[in-house]
Motif scaffolding. Structure first.
Motif, PDB file in Angstrom:
ATOM      1  N   ARG A 131      -2.292  -1.437  -8.232  1.00  0.00           N
ATOM      2  CA  ARG A 131      -2.818  -0.341  -7.417  1.00  0.00           C
ATOM      3  C   ARG A 131      -1.811  -0.005  -6.324  1.00  0.00           C
ATOM      4  NH1 ARG A 131      -8.224  -2.660  -8.624  1.00  0.00           N
ATOM      5  NH2 ARG A 131      -9.276  -1.067  -9.864  1.00  0.00           N
ATOM      6  N   TRP A 132      -1.685   1.292  -6.057  1.00  0.00           N
ATOM      7  CA  TRP A 132      -0.645   1.845  -5.211  1.00  0.00           C
ATOM      8  C   TRP A 132      -1.302   2.728  -4.155  1.00  0.00           C
ATOM      9  CZ3 TRP A 132       3.566   1.027  -8.793  1.00  0.00           C
ATOM     10  CH2 TRP A 132       4.853   1.161  -8.249  1.00  0.00           C
ATOM     11  N   TRP A 133      -1.001   2.497  -2.861  1.00  0.00           N
ATOM     12  CA  TRP A 133      -1.554   3.331  -1.792  1.00  0.00           C
ATOM     13  C   TRP A 133      -0.428   3.957  -0.973  1.00  0.00           C
ATOM     14  CZ3 TRP A 133      -3.542  -1.418  -3.075  1.00  0.00           C
ATOM     15  CH2 TRP A 133      -4.902  -1.485  -3.440  1.00  0.00           C
ATOM     16  N   ARG A 134      -0.696   5.157  -0.464  1.00  0.00           N
ATOM     17  CA  ARG A 134       0.201   5.795   0.496  1.00  0.00           C
ATOM     18  C   ARG A 134      -0.241   5.406   1.892  1.00  0.00           C
ATOM     19  NH1 ARG A 134      -0.748  10.538  -0.806  1.00  0.00           N
ATOM     20  NH2 ARG A 134       1.066  10.968  -2.127  1.00  0.00           N
ATOM     21  N   LEU A 135       0.683   4.883   2.700  1.00  0.00           N
ATOM     22  CA  LEU A 135       0.380   4.512   4.069  1.00  0.00           C
ATOM     23  C   LEU A 135       0.872   5.605   5.018  1.00  0.00           C
ATOM     24  CD1 LEU A 135       1.434   0.723   4.124  1.00  0.00           C
ATOM     25  CD2 LEU A 135      -0.882   1.655   4.003  1.00  0.00           C
TER      26      LEU A 135
END
Length: 353
Positions: A131-135
């Protein structure tokens, strides 16, 4: 238990840290002003290197299963047993963001100039996912949810956090962190490899380091795809014009070994002794270095309980085996099959009887 902090210039112990516990991993952060620690019991903390005191309990919400520091040392990513991933400021020792990874968190990473948060996790269906999130300004937005074919080794980021390595059972994948997309895939023989590192300039080369000769934990019995390809090419160059060859990897019979072991008087901890027993069993079933004579496990060979007793009781620190189960009780092994062993070892100080 105290842990020392040495000065590299002269080897002098500059400070000692109290009540750190049994540390599994440690990272410097905030330009050396902080230490982030992850303990074997799920504890984790953020420490001041100036005073030697803990300034934040990173496991207060839930036991920690994974911890990483960003490349510039300003952020700490923490994966928890409850499926949460939290991002902390290393300097301020404050939580900046929290997301739900979903299930068990196996590893975490921060990359792309602290603009991306990644987590390898196992969902409710026992499937592994990336899983990949934009911070951005304390907010985390999910931008990619990728199913993975196998449980992966720890993700490795290059120096600027722009490239990510993920290794599954057969392949090693290189991802572009900022774009959240896969760039290339190649084979790595995990039976011959313990460490991967990305080069300078970032992402141009991959460096593979063989393990110590006596290291047997990890992916020892996995398919060596590179050797399969090499054998195919070798035979293809030598076969008859009308001939045809097919090369395949080994086939394994799965065996589960559950044992309760009584420890002798020893300075070893129970967890360490359990790992050494598992190492000994994996070594015994190793295709190239296993078997009673250490010359490799013979395909089709049966598994005998007396030999398992002997392997375990030969480990230093073991007094005797109190209980042993081999499942299935009757292991039918085809003449061409190797053995793949799953171990569940309990170390105790007293007999169950």
């Amino acid at each position: 238990m105290t842990r020392p902090l040495w000065r590299l210039a002269d080897g002098v112990v500059e400070r000692r840290f109290a009540d750190v516990g049994a540390v599994d991993a440690v990272f410097f952060a905030a330009e050396g002003r902080r230490l982030a620690t992850h303990n074997q019991d799920g504890g984790a903390g953020l420490w001041s290197t100036r005073t030697g005191t803990r300034i934040a309990d990173l496991a207060a919400a839930s036991p920690v299963t994974a911890l990483r520091v960003s490349g510039d040392g300003t952020l700490v990513a923490v994966g928890h047993e409850d499926g949460q991933v939290r991002v902390w400021s290393a300097q301020q020792a404050t939580q900046l963001a929290a997301v739900t990874g979903g299930g068990e968190i196996a590893d975490v990473a921060i990359g792309a100039g602290n603009r991306r948060l990644l987590a390898v996790c196992r969902d409710a269906g026992d499937a592994w996912r990336l899983r990949w999130w934009r911070l951005h300004r304390g907010q985390a937005t999910l931008i990619r949810d990728e199913a993975l074919p196998q449980a992966c080794a720890a993700p490795i980021l290059d120096a600027d956090g722009g490239r990510l390595i993920l290794a599954d059972e057969l392949l090693t994948h290189v991802w572009d962190v900022a774009e959240a997309r896969q760039r290339t895939t190649f084979y790595v023989d995990w039976a011959e490899t313990s460490t991967l590192a990305l080069s300078e300039p970032p992402g141009r080369y991959v460096f593979v380091v063989p393990p110590h000769q006596n290291s047997y934990r990890g992916n020892l019995q996995r398919l060596n795809a590179a050797h399969v390809t090499e054998v195919e090419q070798f035979l293809a160059e030598r076969r008859l014009v009308a001939g045809h060859t097919t090369v395949m990897g080994p086939i394994y019979a799965d065996v589960a070994i559950t044992a309760t072991v009584i420890a002798a008087r020893s300075v070893k901890g129970d967890k360490r002794l359990g790992h050494e027993i598992e190492d000994a069993l994996q070594r015994f079933f190793h295709p190239l270095q296993g078997g009673p004579d250490g010359a490799g496990w013979t395909p089709g060979r049966a598994v005998y309980a007396p030999e398992i007793y002997q392997v375990i009781e030969n480990v230093e620190g073991v007094d005797h085996v109190d209980h042993l189960e081999i499942a299935p009780e009757t292991v039918n092994i085809a003449h061409y099959s190797m053995v793949r062993c799953a171990c569940d070892i309990t170390v105790s100080k007293e007999d169950s009887g």
